[in-house]
Design a protein around this motif. Sequence first.
Motif, mmCIF file in Angstrom:
data_model
loop_
_atom_site.group_PDB
_atom_site.id
_atom_site.type_symbol
_atom_site.label_atom_id
_atom_site.label_comp_id
_atom_site.label_asym_id
_atom_site.label_seq_id
_atom_site.Cartn_x
_atom_site.Cartn_y
_atom_site.Cartn_z
ATOM 1 N N ILE A 130 0.821 -1.210 0.000
ATOM 2 C CA ILE A 130 0.000 0.000 0.000
ATOM 3 C C ILE A 130 0.857 1.263 0.000
ATOM 4 C CG2 ILE A 130 -1.696 1.315 1.341
ATOM 5 C CD1 ILE A 130 -2.826 -1.374 2.289
ATOM 6 N N VAL A 131 1.920 1.282 0.805
ATOM 7 C CA VAL A 131 2.783 2.464 0.878
ATOM 8 C C VAL A 131 3.522 2.676 -0.436
ATOM 9 C CG1 VAL A 131 4.745 3.525 2.054
ATOM 10 C CG2 VAL A 131 3.041 2.249 3.369
ATOM 11 N N ASN A 132 4.090 1.609 -0.995
ATOM 12 C CA ASN A 132 4.797 1.723 -2.275
ATOM 13 C C ASN A 132 3.866 2.254 -3.364
ATOM 14 O OD1 ASN A 132 6.831 0.563 -0.842
ATOM 15 N ND2 ASN A 132 7.230 -1.095 -2.277
ATOM 16 N N THR A 133 2.651 1.712 -3.388
ATOM 17 C CA THR A 133 1.689 2.139 -4.395
ATOM 18 C C THR A 133 1.393 3.626 -4.260
ATOM 19 O OG1 THR A 133 0.666 -0.057 -4.437
ATOM 20 C CG2 THR A 133 -0.625 1.765 -5.319
ATOM 21 N N ALA A 134 1.203 4.093 -3.035
ATOM 22 C CA ALA A 134 0.890 5.508 -2.811
ATOM 23 C C ALA A 134 2.035 6.406 -3.262
ATOM 24 C CB ALA A 134 0.579 5.749 -1.337
ATOM 25 N N VAL A 135 3.262 6.041 -2.931
ATOM 26 C CA VAL A 135 4.416 6.880 -3.279
ATOM 27 C C VAL A 135 4.599 6.952 -4.789
ATOM 28 C CG1 VAL A 135 6.922 7.113 -3.098
ATOM 29 C CG2 VAL A 135 5.589 6.446 -1.097
ATOM 30 N N VAL A 136 4.580 5.793 -5.451
ATOM 31 C CA VAL A 136 4.752 5.773 -6.903
ATOM 32 C C VAL A 136 3.609 6.511 -7.595
ATOM 33 C CG1 VAL A 136 4.842 4.281 -8.940
ATOM 34 C CG2 VAL A 136 6.096 3.647 -6.879
ATOM 35 N N ALA A 137 2.397 6.324 -7.104
ATOM 36 C CA ALA A 137 1.233 6.961 -7.723
ATOM 37 C C ALA A 137 1.304 8.475 -7.621
ATOM 38 C CB ALA A 137 -0.051 6.443 -7.084
ATOM 39 N N VAL A 138 1.669 8.995 -6.474
ATOM 40 C CA VAL A 138 1.695 10.449 -6.316
ATOM 41 C C VAL A 138 2.824 11.068 -7.128
ATOM 42 C CG1 VAL A 138 3.198 10.627 -4.271
ATOM 43 C CG2 VAL A 138 1.364 12.293 -4.622
ATOM 44 N N LEU A 139 3.972 10.400 -7.218
ATOM 45 C CA LEU A 139 5.082 10.943 -8.011
ATOM 46 C C LEU A 139 4.740 10.936 -9.501
ATOM 47 C CD1 LEU A 139 8.197 9.385 -6.203
ATOM 48 C CD2 LEU A 139 7.301 11.708 -6.005
ATOM 49 N N GLY A 140 4.195 9.835 -9.974
ATOM 50 C CA GLY A 140 3.813 9.769 -11.380
ATOM 51 C C GLY A 140 2.697 10.742 -11.708
ATOM 52 N N GLY A 141 1.706 10.855 -10.814
ATOM 53 C CA GLY A 141 0.598 11.767 -11.058
ATOM 54 C C GLY A 141 1.040 13.216 -11.107
ATOM 55 N N LEU A 142 1.934 13.620 -10.202
ATOM 56 C CA LEU A 142 2.439 14.994 -10.204
ATOM 57 C C LEU A 142 3.234 15.297 -11.470
ATOM 58 C CD1 LEU A 142 3.481 15.468 -6.467
ATOM 59 C CD2 LEU A 142 1.473 16.378 -7.634
ATOM 60 N N LEU A 143 4.004 14.319 -11.944
ATOM 61 C CA LEU A 143 4.718 14.527 -13.206
ATOM 62 C C LEU A 143 3.737 14.789 -14.343
ATOM 63 C CD1 LEU A 143 7.650 11.909 -13.326
ATOM 64 C CD2 LEU A 143 7.813 14.400 -13.164
ATOM 65 N N GLY A 144 2.629 14.060 -14.356
ATOM 66 C CA GLY A 144 1.633 14.242 -15.403
ATOM 67 C C GLY A 144 1.066 15.647 -15.420
ATOM 68 N N VAL A 145 0.782 16.203 -14.224
ATOM 69 C CA VAL A 145 0.243 17.560 -14.149
ATOM 70 C C VAL A 145 1.298 18.597 -14.521
ATOM 71 C CG1 VAL A 145 -0.746 19.305 -12.617
ATOM 72 C CG2 VAL A 145 -1.457 16.930 -12.402
ATOM 73 N N VAL A 463 -3.750 18.493 -8.544
ATOM 74 C CA VAL A 463 -2.738 18.076 -7.564
ATOM 75 C C VAL A 463 -3.412 17.554 -6.295
ATOM 76 C CG1 VAL A 463 -0.915 18.919 -6.036
ATOM 77 C CG2 VAL A 463 -0.934 19.599 -8.445
ATOM 78 N N ILE A 464 -4.435 18.269 -5.816
ATOM 79 C CA ILE A 464 -5.156 17.826 -4.613
ATOM 80 C C ILE A 464 -5.830 16.479 -4.868
ATOM 81 C CG2 ILE A 464 -7.032 18.365 -3.017
ATOM 82 C CD1 ILE A 464 -6.482 21.339 -3.589
ATOM 83 N N GLY A 465 -6.495 16.352 -6.009
ATOM 84 C CA GLY A 465 -7.175 15.103 -6.337
ATOM 85 C C GLY A 465 -6.219 13.935 -6.456
ATOM 86 N N ILE A 466 -5.046 14.168 -7.035
ATOM 87 C CA ILE A 466 -4.049 13.107 -7.196
ATOM 88 C C ILE A 466 -3.509 12.665 -5.843
ATOM 89 C CG2 ILE A 466 -1.677 12.715 -7.978
ATOM 90 C CD1 ILE A 466 -2.522 14.346 -10.498
ATOM 91 N N ALA A 467 -3.274 13.632 -4.947
ATOM 92 C CA ALA A 467 -2.770 13.286 -3.622
ATOM 93 C C ALA A 467 -3.737 12.350 -2.894
ATOM 94 C CB ALA A 467 -2.536 14.558 -2.806
ATOM 95 N N LEU A 468 -5.039 12.662 -2.956
ATOM 96 C CA LEU A 468 -6.027 11.799 -2.303
ATOM 97 C C LEU A 468 -6.106 10.441 -2.997
ATOM 98 C CD1 LEU A 468 -8.343 11.664 -0.128
ATOM 99 C CD2 LEU A 468 -9.891 12.180 -2.012
ATOM 100 N N SER A 469 -6.141 10.450 -4.325
ATOM 101 C CA SER A 469 -6.229 9.189 -5.072
ATOM 102 C C SER A 469 -5.066 8.274 -4.739
ATOM 103 C CB SER A 469 -6.238 9.478 -6.577
ATOM 104 O OG SER A 469 -7.325 10.288 -6.932
ATOM 105 N N ALA A 470 -3.878 8.852 -4.656
ATOM 106 C CA ALA A 470 -2.690 8.046 -4.370
ATOM 107 C C ALA A 470 -2.793 7.375 -3.001
ATOM 108 C CB ALA A 470 -1.440 8.927 -4.439
ATOM 109 N N LEU A 471 -3.344 8.094 -2.026
ATOM 110 C CA LEU A 471 -3.486 7.524 -0.688
ATOM 111 C C LEU A 471 -4.434 6.331 -0.685
ATOM 112 C CD1 LEU A 471 -3.684 10.745 1.531
ATOM 113 C CD2 LEU A 471 -1.749 9.181 1.290
ATOM 114 N N PHE A 472 -5.480 6.383 -1.497
ATOM 115 C CA PHE A 472 -6.483 5.319 -1.516
ATOM 116 C C PHE A 472 -6.147 4.200 -2.506
ATOM 117 C CE2 PHE A 472 -9.048 8.356 0.755
ATOM 118 C CZ PHE A 472 -9.900 7.579 1.516
ATOM 119 N N ALA A 473 -5.292 4.475 -3.494
ATOM 120 C CA ALA A 473 -5.070 3.523 -4.579
ATOM 121 C C ALA A 473 -4.591 2.163 -4.075
ATOM 122 C CB ALA A 473 -4.069 4.100 -5.579
ATOM 123 N N GLY A 474 -3.627 2.176 -3.176
ATOM 124 C CA GLY A 474 -3.108 0.909 -2.667
ATOM 125 C C GLY A 474 -4.147 0.125 -1.894
ATOM 126 N N TRP A 475 -4.958 0.822 -1.082
ATOM 127 C CA TRP A 475 -6.005 0.154 -0.310
ATOM 128 C C TRP A 475 -7.026 -0.494 -1.241
ATOM 129 C CZ3 TRP A 475 -5.467 -0.562 4.760
ATOM 130 C CH2 TRP A 475 -4.625 0.286 5.475
#
Length: 654
Positions: A130-145, A463-475
């Motif tokens: 879950i933690v790995n997924t959140a970190v990778v997701a938020v970094l990739g999502g921020l790059l996209g924006v 950015v706000i939406g991606i941060a929340l999504s990343a936290l929930f993605a792994g769960w």
Amino acid sequence: MSHGPSEDGAVRTDDRTASESAAGPSPHVPAGRSVAELTIKAVLIGLALNVVMLTANMYLGMRSGMTISASIPAAVISMGVFYGLRRVGIGGTVLENNIVQTMTSAGEALAAGVIFTIAGVTFLDQPIDIVNTAVVAVLGGLLGVLFMVPMRRYLIVDRHEELPYPEGTACADVLEAGSRGDEGVKLISFGFLVSFLYMWLANGMAAFRTTIQTAFSVGETDGFAIGGDFTPALLGVGYIIGPRIAGYVFGGGLVAWLMLIPLLITGGFVPESAADAALMAQADAVWDEYVRYVGAGAMIVGGFYAILSMRGTIVDALGTAAAEIGGSGATADAKRTQRDLPMKVVVVGAVLIALALVAVPQVQVGLVGGFIAVIAAFLFVAVSAYLVGIVGSSSNPVSGMAVATILIAALALRSVGATDPVVVLMTASVVAIAAAVAGDTSQDLKTGQLLGATPRKQQLAQVIGIALSALFAGWVLSFFDRAYGIGSETIPAPQAGMMALISEGVLTGTAQWGMILIGAVFALVLILMDVPVLPFAVGIYLPITLATPIFLGGLLRAGIDRYVERRDDEEGSLAERTTSRGRIVAAGLITGEAIMGIVIGALYVGGIGNAEGAPFPLGLAGATQATLGVVALVALVGLFAASVLWNASESENA
């Protein structure tokens, strides 16, 4: 888009400067007018819908291999919420609605990148972290924006006539026509309820079967297979992407299951584990062992071809960024509707993310992987933003871009001695998430351009939406794995399996290079024939049971469109309204099945039923279930078509 008063009382005017006129159509809210936009209530509603759409698209993507844009359903739901709030004295402006759909669609976009790549670790016998997924997701999502910021003016504004951004434009139409919001809420609710009940009867009570498939022989040739898993979500996907793209997907499926698999089985290419199995099991085994590599080869060529086609756009975007940093580009004094995040923020943010990819232990990509991830992310962000301007976010070939990244990363990492395919998957996941988010961001920015939104506020909302999504993605990913098992019949997660397959195959030297080469050559032929490669390649890779109902949905769309065209006026307004309503109903079908999937999955996790049986079965015989399945499918198609056409007739009479 018509002129008239907005929900907040702003009136669109035509007294624009020459530069504004050159930038595109007149916005709904003029640049000189200040309207409530990034407010607390808009953020809270957006965050709530963000999690719902994230979950729904994760389920849909792992089930069908495709996701849909959440912008339009989010806009419709948002208008319904604000309509209810207005009755108690808490209204909402059209730009607040736009912020809600911007934040909501961020969850859908991030979900696509996560399920196409990170979910692949389960195919490598690794658990979902879950933690790995959140970190990778938020970094990739921020790059996209961030990488979309220098491209916004060039793609969204300067090329507004060449790149229509279909979903972004449609979403702007929905938001602008606020008077139709109540009808839209009814339509999406109808689709949701029909789908929810349909899947409860099918999977919750085993009242009927949704899957019909068979394998057969023709003469001395064995292994022909055809069938479909006729569920509301797949039907809705086919309707949304339309008959053309659905036809390409189905065409790829026919090539795989009625040509390649029979040829391979007849030629003796049957895995030993399936040698004595039934014909359908043999066909499935051959598809899994060989044919998926053909689809992968086609996707690789399609991804590289997309990059080559985008080389001009990439160079222009770099030039725009350099000009602004040098002081000769856009500044903070620009009109409200032209204010982006500062380029210095973009550059510093990209550098910090690059360092995090190398330094943060949860990411696991290392120096080589981090370098590849950032460079590939920038290239594919440009490709994604351009492609969705033509075909829309729902048809964005994120998986093809991820496959190309995996091939590059695997070969590069293998050359420096890396042996862990998970490292390759994490590298590709950053790129896939960035590309998916960039495609969604570009659609949202097009909506904002037409409505007169402030780009900077939309980018902050992303950015706000991606941060929340990343936290929930792994769960959410972990939940579906525990409930159904990623890679199971219920959620086969086809792209994730392919990513894991290629990563491991390249690193270990066991990749089916012959099959990959066949797919690559096949893709080159398709390019020469001017046929879209990536939808066709997805059809080769998907099980035929998924391609068939998607095609049925496309046929339903074609039939409804043809019927409406005969009754339409010269301006085509009836056809346009019918298409919009059909997409909203289809979005309801998809959401209803996804939410029911969560309900049944929760029952499984709680010990009620299991992935092979319904929690509350009626005990009907197999033949009865099959017969009722056909009846249920006919009823589903009939209800879908009737709801769209009945509303079209009502609108026409009105």
